[in-house]
Design a protein around this motif. Structure first.
Motif, short mmCIF file in Angstrom:
data_model
loop_
_atom_site.label_atom_id
_atom_site.label_comp_id
_atom_site.label_asym_id
_atom_site.label_seq_id
_atom_site.Cartn_x
_atom_site.Cartn_y
_atom_site.Cartn_z
N ARG A 139 0.83 -1.21 0.00
CA ARG A 139 0.00 0.00 0.00
C ARG A 139 0.86 1.26 0.00
NH1 ARG A 139 -5.16 -1.04 4.07
NH2 ARG A 139 -6.05 -2.80 2.92
N LYS A 140 1.98 1.20 0.71
CA LYS A 140 2.88 2.35 0.79
C LYS A 140 3.43 2.70 -0.59
CE LYS A 140 7.01 4.05 3.13
NZ LYS A 140 8.11 3.74 4.06
N THR A 141 3.85 1.66 -1.36
CA THR A 141 4.38 1.89 -2.70
C THR A 141 3.33 2.52 -3.60
OG1 THR A 141 5.82 -0.04 -2.44
CG2 THR A 141 5.48 0.78 -4.68
N ILE A 142 2.09 2.02 -3.51
CA ILE A 142 1.00 2.55 -4.33
C ILE A 142 0.74 4.01 -4.00
CG2 ILE A 142 -1.48 2.39 -4.79
CD1 ILE A 142 -1.24 -0.64 -4.35
N LYS A 143 0.75 4.33 -2.72
CA LYS A 143 0.45 5.68 -2.27
C LYS A 143 1.51 6.67 -2.69
CE LYS A 143 -1.15 8.18 1.82
NZ LYS A 143 -1.44 8.11 3.28
N GLU A 144 2.78 6.24 -2.71
CA GLU A 144 3.88 7.16 -2.97
C GLU A 144 4.27 7.23 -4.44
OE1 GLU A 144 6.99 5.76 -0.47
OE2 GLU A 144 6.10 6.55 1.39
N SER A 145 3.64 6.44 -5.29
CA SER A 145 4.02 6.40 -6.71
C SER A 145 2.89 6.94 -7.58
CB SER A 145 4.36 4.97 -7.13
OG SER A 145 5.38 4.43 -6.31
N LYS A 146 3.26 7.47 -8.73
CA LYS A 146 2.28 7.92 -9.71
C LYS A 146 1.72 6.71 -10.47
CE LYS A 146 3.75 12.64 -10.62
NZ LYS A 146 4.15 13.61 -11.68
N THR A 147 0.47 6.82 -10.83
CA THR A 147 -0.20 5.70 -11.51
C THR A 147 0.51 5.32 -12.79
OG1 THR A 147 -2.31 6.40 -10.59
CG2 THR A 147 -2.39 4.92 -12.48
N GLU A 148 0.84 6.30 -13.63
CA GLU A 148 1.48 6.02 -14.92
C GLU A 148 2.82 5.31 -14.73
OE1 GLU A 148 0.06 8.82 -14.13
OE2 GLU A 148 -1.14 9.63 -15.78
N LEU A 208 -4.58 -3.33 -8.26
CA LEU A 208 -4.99 -2.60 -9.46
C LEU A 208 -6.20 -1.72 -9.18
CD1 LEU A 208 -4.25 -2.16 -12.40
CD2 LEU A 208 -5.88 -3.96 -13.00
N GLN A 209 -7.16 -2.25 -8.44
CA GLN A 209 -8.35 -1.46 -8.11
C GLN A 209 -7.98 -0.25 -7.27
OE1 GLN A 209 -10.68 -4.58 -6.35
NE2 GLN A 209 -11.62 -5.19 -8.28
N LYS A 210 -7.03 -0.43 -6.33
CA LYS A 210 -6.58 0.68 -5.50
C LYS A 210 -5.85 1.71 -6.34
CE LYS A 210 -5.66 2.74 -1.50
NZ LYS A 210 -4.98 3.92 -1.99
N ILE A 211 -5.02 1.26 -7.26
CA ILE A 211 -4.28 2.17 -8.14
C ILE A 211 -5.24 3.03 -8.95
CG2 ILE A 211 -2.83 2.23 -10.22
CD1 ILE A 211 -1.34 -0.20 -9.03
N MET A 212 -6.29 2.42 -9.52
CA MET A 212 -7.22 3.16 -10.36
C MET A 212 -8.09 4.13 -9.54
SD MET A 212 -6.25 2.34 -13.24
CE MET A 212 -7.42 3.39 -14.09
N ASP A 237 -6.94 5.69 -6.88
CA ASP A 237 -6.01 6.79 -6.65
C ASP A 237 -5.87 7.66 -7.90
OD1 ASP A 237 -5.62 5.91 -4.09
OD2 ASP A 237 -3.66 4.97 -4.46
N TYR A 238 -5.86 7.00 -9.07
CA TYR A 238 -5.75 7.75 -10.33
C TYR A 238 -6.95 8.68 -10.52
CZ TYR A 238 -5.30 8.80 -15.29
OH TYR A 238 -5.19 9.44 -16.49
N GLU A 239 -8.15 8.20 -10.20
CA GLU A 239 -9.35 9.03 -10.33
C GLU A 239 -9.31 10.21 -9.36
OE1 GLU A 239 -12.45 6.12 -9.92
OE2 GLU A 239 -12.67 5.96 -12.10
N LYS A 240 -8.72 9.99 -8.17
CA LYS A 240 -8.53 11.10 -7.23
C LYS A 240 -7.57 12.13 -7.82
CE LYS A 240 -9.39 8.48 -2.96
NZ LYS A 240 -8.78 7.95 -1.71
N GLU A 241 -6.50 11.62 -8.46
CA GLU A 241 -5.53 12.52 -9.10
C GLU A 241 -6.22 13.32 -10.22
OE1 GLU A 241 -2.31 10.11 -10.51
OE2 GLU A 241 -1.93 9.25 -8.53
N GLU A 242 -7.10 12.66 -10.98
CA GLU A 242 -7.83 13.35 -12.05
C GLU A 242 -8.67 14.49 -11.50
OE1 GLU A 242 -8.88 10.68 -15.90
OE2 GLU A 242 -9.99 10.19 -14.08
N ARG A 243 -9.40 14.22 -10.40
CA ARG A 243 -10.24 15.25 -9.80
C ARG A 243 -9.40 16.41 -9.27
NH1 ARG A 243 -13.34 10.62 -8.19
NH2 ARG A 243 -12.19 10.43 -6.23
N LYS A 244 -8.22 16.07 -8.71
CA LYS A 244 -7.33 17.10 -8.20
C LYS A 244 -6.81 17.98 -9.34
CE LYS A 244 -3.15 17.70 -5.37
NZ LYS A 244 -2.05 17.02 -4.65
#
Length: 872
Positions: free
Chosen positions: A357-366, A380-384, A386-393
């Motif tokens: 979880r730490k790696t996912i949180k600290e890394s960019k989706t791409e 993968l579900q967690k990554i996506m 996080d990506y949608e949160k990044e999109e909204r941001k």
């Protein structure tokens, strides 16, 4: 006729000098026609679909091409063909696909392999949605409607309008589409053609998106899919060097919004290869087939076929819709087209490559998708997410509205309906069948007949224009603006009857710069007005209004001397009241005279928040019933009710004429609401969270009150249990020193209308009958009897079950019947813990609802009733 034949022959010959391609008929090895076969031109992002007769046609420039012929259940066949200036005849015979079943043992304890495949496809569905950044495409859309049966009572009138049984109404459109993530789409309609001139039903480019979880329909790739479906693995086959898994979709409870059929998933990529499914839509049968093709490393839907059939109000109909898309350019997100390995921890165990979880949180989706080649489904579900949160941001930083689900503009070329046969031969991707040609011939014969019947005299033309004007209420003017007209001479439109004014003629006029599907405008405005004359009351009234909408703001101004109903939020249509007054001796509409000036403002930048304010100053005067009220049928036990209805919390008799200054502020918060915009018109898509509403109202001058209320409502998808709707509202007049009936909180018990709270949020057995003074055994319905000036709490809960009692029978669900259980609650100064409990059957004859209800007050049984209503 001979001249026309020669002209058509010359035109056809001329087009052949420069137009080439391939055409033919597609069948199987037994010679059986394979309708709607997908035909794809490899490496050119183009293709078509065969028609119902198996005939296909593809326009191509001179050159050499590889063509794929794809039909569900058959091997994809690839043909290499060289095209010159003329069409190449290429008839195709497809071989049945051999589906190989992997050597797996499935016992009662072993899970079907389909579940692993579907879990991976569901986990990767968000990636497939994000793969395409933008695309440009052209589309050919063909729709047809056939009425197999018309009710006898309507058959004669519809035949006069050239609508006949068995004769299809056909509509075609050709358009260009531009799409950009996350939600922008522009559609330009280049050509329109239909059986009846001026009518088109093919102006939208619509493809079902099974990667979208769905709301009304639950996709088999939704995260909630396993609550609705079981899956069976039926084997695999090879197509273009890829392994394609055949999965059977088995609904746990088949009915509205739940699919059944087959989905084909490509191994390792876990995307849709094709899909063939069906469902029920309110008792109607919906069948859908989609074919996908590889374009720039992604698979996109190229062909779609939809059939909607059933019986409704005595009509037996079939609607057919076909869409063929050709992608001219497509831009992909490199991170989302990377090949990755998915690990289903449920079946395949954990892997050392699975991320923390730490790696996912600290890394960019791409970066994660490019560098990491193996993911667990949960990762993968967690990554996506996080990506949608990044999109909204990112959208917030760019000041974009991330809550806009879609923003679509549709524009029709002014010359779209005047395209000639040469144009249609060059763009029509799906050949016409014999029946469709018959439809156009039928339409042409009608047009010719109309021309022959047309009188050359101008006065006849004017007379026909007036006939058209009488029967229609919205007209587009030459300057592109719209005129709205409500004729005062049309019964139950502008000509009505009520117990206060008698016969009323109401002329309504409006002028605006937009219509429902009009192109975008920088701002919208609408002028409207009414002139109203009451013949028996001998009074003239009128009003004027103006609405202006620009961006997120809307301003409204109104002025006039007009009638007003005591409860404006539960408005009764005048035509309904005319019918009940004349035919049932029930005058439900209660009105008073109002001379007013008001100003309103609404701000709605974000679909989650809405702020509205209104201020009005009005002189309010009571009105009384006429001394003589006319009826067509008399009911001695009914009796007309007084126009100033009594409330248990107000003294009887007419209110005192007063001048009121009223201010209102309302805030609505819908945390998960989304917005769909089409040509500037907003449509809200409810989310999963509740909607909260706060209201404050202040009365001044001859009135003095302060009113506060707080409401909450929500629709909850309860999976196999169906759908739950609930609404609760609590309010109080913290100050009620001077208050009149129109200012009170009205308990929604309107027998004719339930627009304020919805059909489900109303009381069924609340006893509002009031005795007629001086009469014996006569009473009338008084919907204002329980209106309150104090503290109140009301609640409504209804659950619509997929399976309950009658709907346990599959045939009942297929017919569109629904069952529900509901509870209504009310507490006010005059009603202590009033409760209704009921059971309803909905969708009888597609329109009728039957309910059995019991009511209690203070825990004591009151009454039982059976109610008929309209379908919710």
């Amino acid at each position: 006729m001979f001249r026309l034949t020669i002209i058509f022959f010359l035109l056809f010959s001329y087009t052949q000098l420069w137009a080439g391609g391939i055409r033919g008929v597609i069948s199987n090895t037994k010679g059986e026609i394979l309708p709607f076969t997908s035909v794809i031109v490899k490496k050119h992002n183009t293709g078509t679909m065969a028609n119902a007769d198996g005939a296909y046609l593809v326009n191509l420039k001179p050159g050499t091409y590889e063509i794929d012929f794809q039909f569900l259940g058959y091997k994809t066949q690839t043909k290499r063909v060289t095209v010159g200036q003329e069409f190449v005849e290429l008839n195709i015979k497809l071989e049945e696909q051999t589906v190989v079943l992997k050597e797996v043992q499935i016992s009662s304890k072993e899970e079907d392999p389909a579940y692993t495949i579907m879990r991976k496809a569901i986990a990767k569905s968000k990636i497939h949605q994000k793969q395409v950044i933008s695309y440009q495409a052209s589309a050919y859309v063909k729709n047809s409607i056939v009425l197999n049966k018309i009710p006898l009572v309507l058959r004669k009138d519809l035949n006069k309008q050239n609508i006949k049984e068995g004769v299809p109404f056909l509509s075609e459109s050709v358009m260009e589409i531009s799409f950009t993530q996350p939600n922008s789409k522009y559609t330009k309609v280049l050509g329109q053609k239909s059986t009846f001139e001026g009518i088109s039903i093919s102006d939208g480019f619509y493809l079902f998106d099974f990667y979208e979880p769905g709301t009304n329909r639950v996709s088999p790739l939704s995260p909630l899919a396993f609550k609705y479906y079981k899956f069976e693995y039926e084997g695999f086959f090879e197509d273009r060097g890829l392994v394609v898994n055949k999965i059977k979709i088995l609904p746990k409870s088949y009915g509205d919004g739940v699919w059944q059929g087959t989905i084909y998933i490509i191994d390792d990529y876990w995307n849709i290869h094709s899909i063939n499914v069906e469902t029920i839509e309110n008792g109607l049968n919906l069948k859908l087939s989609q074919y996908y093709g590889p374009i720039e490393k992604v698979w996109r839907p190229i062909n779609q076929r939809l059939d909607l059939s059933g019986k409704l109000f005595g009509f037996d109909f079939l609607i057919k819709a076909q869409v063929n898309a050709t992608y001219s350019s497509i831009k992909t997100n490199p991170a989302f087209v990377e090949e990755i390995k998915l690990i289903d921890e449920t079946k395949e165990g954990k892997s050392q490559d699975v991320l923390s979880r730490k790696t996912i949180k600290e890394s960019k989706t791409e970066d994660l998708l490019k560098e990491q080649k193996a993911f667990s489904l949960k990762n993968l579900q967690k990554i996506m997410k996080d990506y949608e949160k990044e999109e909204r941001k990112r959208a917030k930083e760019k000041r974009e509205n991330s809550e806009v689900l879609s923003n679509e503009i549709i524009e029709v070329d002014p010359q779209a309906r005047s395209k000639d046969s040469t144009f249609w031969r060059s763009v029509r991707n799906i050949p016409l069948t014999a029946e469709e040609k018959k439809s156009y011939n039928y339409g042409d014969s009608i047009k010719v007949a109309h021309v022959l019947k047309k009188d050359s005299l101008k006065r006849d033309s004017v007379r026909k224009s007036w006939q058209y004007f009488i029967m229609n209420y919205d007209f587009r003017l030459k300057n592109g603006k719209y005129l709205h007209f409500e004729p005062p001479y049309m019964p139950f439109v502008g000509l009505n009857y009520n117990s206060v004014e008698g016969v009323v003629a109401d002329l309504g006029l409006g002028y605006k710069n937009y219509a429902f599907l009009s192109p975008r405008t920088q701002f919208r405005y609408n002028f409207y007005g009414n002139i109203r004359y009451a013949f028996q009351e001998k009074k003239l009234r009128g009003r004027l209004g103006f609405d202006l909408e620009k961006g997120a703001s809307k301003v409204s101004v109104g002025v006039g001397k007009y009638i007003a109903q005591f409860d404006p939020n539960s408005y009764i249509f005048e035509w309904m009241n005319s019918v009940t007054t004349l035919f049932n001796e029930q005058n439900f509409m209660k009105i008073y005279d109002k001379k007013y000036l008001n100003f309103g403002y609404t701000f709605e930048q974000d679909p989650r928040w809405q702020f509205s304010a209104n201020i009005e100053i009005a002189r309010r005067t009571p009105l009384e019933n006429l001394s003589k009220i006319y009826v067509i049928k008399d009911f001695p036990k009914n009796g007309f009710s007084v126009n100033n209805p009594p409330s248990l919390e107000q003294p009887p008799g007419p209110f005192k004429a007063n001048t009121a200054l009223i201010g209102l502020v309302q805030v609505r918060w819908a945390p998960s609401n989304r917005l769909a915009v089409r040509n500037g018109i907003k449509r809200y898509i409810p989310g999963r969270s509740p909607i909260f509403t706060f209201t404050y109202k202040k009365g001044m001058l001859d009135i003095d009150f302060d009113y506060l209320s707080f409401g909450i409502r929500q629709t909850v998808n309860t999976g196999q249990f169906g759908k739950l709707d609930y609404m609760f509202e609590g309010g109080q007049f913290v100050n009620n020193r001077r208050i009149f009936l129109m200012d009170m909180k009205h308990i929604n018990n309107n027998y004719l209308n339930a627009l304020q709270t919805g059909l489900f949020a109303r009381y069924r057995l609340l006893d509002t009958r009031t005795p007629v003074e001086g009469e014996t055994n006569i009473s009338y319905i008084n919907p204002y009897r329980f209106s309150t000036r104090g503290r109140y709490v009301e609640g409504h809960v209804i659950n619509e079950f997929k399976k309950l009692l009658l709907t346990q029978i599959p045939l009942a669900r297929l017919y569109g019947l629904k069952e529900d259980i509901f509870i209504n609650y009310l507490r006010s100064p005059t009603l202590k813990d009033y409760v209704e409990i009921g059971y309803g059957i909905d969708g009888i004859l597609k329109a009728v609802r039957l309910e059995a209800v019991t009511s209690y007050e203070n825990g004591k049984y009151q009454r039982f009733g059976v109610k008929l209503g309209v379908t919710m």
